[in-house]
Scaffold this active site. Structure first.
Site, PDB file in Angstrom:
ATOM      1  N   HIS A 295      43.688  52.082  -6.875  1.00 20.50           N
ATOM      2  CA  HIS A 295      42.338  51.609  -6.554  1.00 20.50           C
ATOM      3  C   HIS A 295      42.234  51.270  -5.064  1.00 20.50           C
ATOM      4  O   HIS A 295      41.216  51.545  -4.425  1.00 20.50           O
ATOM      5  CB  HIS A 295      42.003  50.373  -7.387  1.00 20.50           C
ATOM      6  CG  HIS A 295      41.733  50.658  -8.830  1.00 20.50           C
ATOM      7  ND1 HIS A 295      40.772  51.553  -9.240  1.00 20.50           N
ATOM      8  CD2 HIS A 295      42.285  50.164  -9.965  1.00 20.50           C
ATOM      9  CE1 HIS A 295      40.744  51.606 -10.559  1.00 20.50           C
ATOM     10  NE2 HIS A 295      41.661  50.782 -11.023  1.00 20.50           N
TER      11      HIS A 295
ATOM     12  N   GLU B 114      38.923  54.659 -12.867  1.00 15.86           N
ATOM     13  CA  GLU B 114      40.130  54.407 -13.657  1.00 15.86           C
ATOM     14  C   GLU B 114      40.944  55.691 -13.836  1.00 15.86           C
ATOM     15  O   GLU B 114      42.176  55.667 -13.736  1.00 15.86           O
ATOM     16  CB  GLU B 114      39.754  53.826 -15.028  1.00 15.86           C
ATOM     17  CG  GLU B 114      39.166  52.430 -14.978  1.00 15.86           C
ATOM     18  CD  GLU B 114      40.082  51.444 -14.295  1.00 15.86           C
ATOM     19  OE1 GLU B 114      41.301  51.473 -14.575  1.00 15.86           O
ATOM     20  OE2 GLU B 114      39.590  50.646 -13.471  1.00 15.86           O
TER      21      GLU B 114
ATOM     22  N   ASP C 189      44.711  56.287 -12.382  1.00 18.26           N
ATOM     23  CA  ASP C 189      45.786  56.788 -13.244  1.00 18.26           C
ATOM     24  C   ASP C 189      46.441  58.020 -12.625  1.00 18.26           C
ATOM     25  O   ASP C 189      47.668  58.174 -12.651  1.00 18.26           O
ATOM     26  CB  ASP C 189      45.244  57.136 -14.629  1.00 18.26           C
ATOM     27  CG  ASP C 189      45.011  55.906 -15.494  1.00 18.26           C
ATOM     28  OD1 ASP C 189      45.476  54.816 -15.126  1.00 18.26           O
ATOM     29  OD2 ASP C 189      44.356  56.046 -16.549  1.00 18.26           O
TER      30      ASP C 189
ATOM     31  N   HIS D 159      48.958  51.849 -10.707  1.00 13.54           N
ATOM     32  CA  HIS D 159      47.555  52.119 -11.012  1.00 13.54           C
ATOM     33  C   HIS D 159      46.645  51.273 -10.124  1.00 13.54           C
ATOM     34  O   HIS D 159      45.678  51.783  -9.539  1.00 13.54           O
ATOM     35  CB  HIS D 159      47.296  51.824 -12.484  1.00 13.54           C
ATOM     36  CG  HIS D 159      45.850  51.799 -12.852  1.00 13.54           C
ATOM     37  ND1 HIS D 159      45.199  52.876 -13.411  1.00 13.54           N
ATOM     38  CD2 HIS D 159      44.911  50.815 -12.745  1.00 13.54           C
ATOM     39  CE1 HIS D 159      43.926  52.564 -13.615  1.00 13.54           C
ATOM     40  NE2 HIS D 159      43.733  51.313 -13.231  1.00 13.54           N
ATOM     41  N   GLU D 160      46.969  49.993 -10.006  1.00 15.18           N
ATOM     42  CA  GLU D 160      46.150  49.107  -9.177  1.00 15.18           C
ATOM     43  C   GLU D 160      46.222  49.496  -7.705  1.00 15.18           C
ATOM     44  O   GLU D 160      45.225  49.426  -6.982  1.00 15.18           O
ATOM     45  CB  GLU D 160      46.594  47.653  -9.363  1.00 15.18           C
ATOM     46  CG  GLU D 160      46.367  47.111 -10.755  1.00 15.18           C
ATOM     47  CD  GLU D 160      44.916  47.186 -11.180  1.00 15.18           C
ATOM     48  OE1 GLU D 160      44.024  47.058 -10.318  1.00 15.18           O
ATOM     49  OE2 GLU D 160      44.660  47.382 -12.370  1.00 15.18           O
TER      50      GLU D 160
END
Length: 463
Positions: A329, A405, A409, A325-326
């Site tokens: 970003h 976010e 995801d 997930h990070e």
């Protein structure tokens, strides 16, 4: 409080992990935090109003000038501004102590999160004040001088100066300042480290180091983040994020790593969490799905009595999903987008300041009849005049954050991480006592992360 008054049962998505008793504990924690926030905000508004009505700002400014005059420093605005800043920062720290103490040692401790001792807390508070002063004083002095000598286009020079300073702090903070407060150890060799490095290589993430921060010395909350510029990215994991992970004691370190092969798999799981430096430069990237303002924390291994709590946290595949997930970003340039918006906003703020700061009516409204100090002009315009704009800007950034976010995801889902990410988010929801239900309007304004049930629904659709 209407959202909390409604009788609720554990949602179907969490029935495999959360009991009705744990749901009630999460509800109680959410109510306590909301009440604390409301009372704190109410008294802060009263305090600010009283200070303005009795004219504390001009009185303190004049007192600082009188002190300097005793040492033959007359009409030296920069020194007077520095002394004013120091007094205000010390005052703010002292008056906030009762609130901070209550939050950590009453509210957080009541719900099992506070791990600090009073001596640790006092030392931490003093260090924060010293570091803040060391950074604020020279920056403020240089900024005031730039405004004084910059001419009609000073706001461009001031903007460039603060942009450079923000980038410098983004580099300095994680490497030199954060270690003053928390312990950072390299993630031990093992399955988790190998899988993190493998995932980073798969998406060409320029990973250089992986750290575990001892968050448990402060709280039982968990988090993860990455930082760094260009080709030198570092991942930081809270030890509380990793199930069974115990940082080596100083004594263990002196004995070397000869027993590393005997460490159980549950103790070699990695973690990710870093507070991206400076609000203008880096965005907080915590994965606490239910608690949008969750604190960054660390894990301590003081004695064997703490070991049962180590059952909290995520398994290797779940930690890997959180990192996926990070990585989303990073891959989707969310951090660069936030950086650009922050710097653009900073430019607009200084442009407005340049248009207003010479208007004497602003200073007279706050009790400055004769002098028009630059520092006071900054305080008035940034804290009061632009307050409605900052509220709107914050709302827009919160909405953008929620969108990011969902996108991160979705990126993790394309890497085949839907199942472990859902499991990790549910565990973090439970471990952090995050209440799974929220009023839509309240969440829209306050939550930088979507609520858990929304994220789980979106992840299932992306499979």
């Amino acid at each position: 409080y209407e959202n909390y008054k409604k009788p609720r049962n554990v949602p179907a998505e969490l029935k495999d992990l959360m009991t009705e008793e744990e749901l009630q504990k999460a509800k109680s924690y959410a109510i306590d935090k909301m009440r604390y926030s409301e009372v704190h905000s109410f008294f802060s508004e009263i305090e600010t109003t009283i200070l303005l009505l009795v004219g504390v700002l001009p009185w303190l400014w004049n007192k600082c000038g009188n002190v300097l005059a005793k040492y033959d420093y007359k009409n030296y605005e920069v020194l007077q501004s520095i002394l004013f800043i120091c007094v205000m920062m010390i005052y703010s720290t002292v008056t906030n102590l009762p609130w901070s103490y209550y939050y950590h040692f009453v509210l957080e401790e009541r719900h099992g999160f506070n791990k600090q001792t009073v001596p640790f807390y006092i030392k931490d508070t003093i260090k924060k004040l010293v570091v803040s002063l060391v950074l604020a004083v020279p920056i403020a002095a240089l900024l005031i001088n730039i405004i004084k000598i910059g001419g009609d286009y000073f706001f461009i020079y001031a903007w460039l100066f603060l942009t450079i300073i923000s980038l410098a702090i983004a580099f300095i903070y994680p490497n030199y300042i954060a270690p003053l407060f928390d312990r950072y150890d390299p993630l031990r060799d093992g399955e988790l480290k190998e899988k993190i490095e493998g995932l980073a290589a798969k998406i060409k993430f320029p990973l250089t180091k992986i750290y575990v921060v001892e968050g448990s010395a402060r709280t039982a909350h968990s988090n993860a983040y990455f930082y760094g510029f260009f080709k030198a990215k570092r991942i930081v994991l809270f030890d509380t994020l990793i199930k069974g992970y115990i940082l080596k004691s100083d004594k263990d370190k002196t004995e070397g790593d000869k027993n590393a092969d005997t460490v159980s798999k549950s103790e070699t799981i990695g973690n990710e969490s870093l507070k991206e430096s400076a609000d203008l430069v880096q965005r907080k990237t915590g994965i606490n799905s239910g608690d949008r303002s969750a604190e960054e924390t660390t894990t301590s291994s003081k004695n064997t009595a703490d070991l049962p709590k180590k059952e909290k946290g995520c398994e290797t595949e779940e930690v890997l999903a959180v990192l996926a997930h990070e990585f989303g970003h990073w891959k989707l340039n969310h951090n660069l987008c936030n950086l650009f918006i922050s710097f653009l906003n900073l430019f607009l703020v200084f442009a407005v300041f340049a248009a207003l700061f010479k208007r004497s009516v602003l200073y007279r409204a706050f009790g400055f009849e004769k002098s028009h100090p630059i520092l006071i002009g900054l305080l008035i315009i940034l804290q009061y005049v632009l307050s409605p704009y900052f509220e709107l800007f914050s709302f827009c950034m919160t909405a953008l954050s929620r969108r990011f976010e969902f996108q991160a995801d979705h990126f993790a889902s394309k890497l085949g991480q839907v199942t472990p990410l859902c499991s990790a988010l549910k565990k973090l929801e439970k471990d952090n006592l995050s209440y799974p239900y929220s009023d839509p309007l309240y969440a829209m304004y306050h939550y930088s992360h979507p609520i858990l049930l929304e994220r789980l629904k979106a992840l299932k659709k992306s499979e």
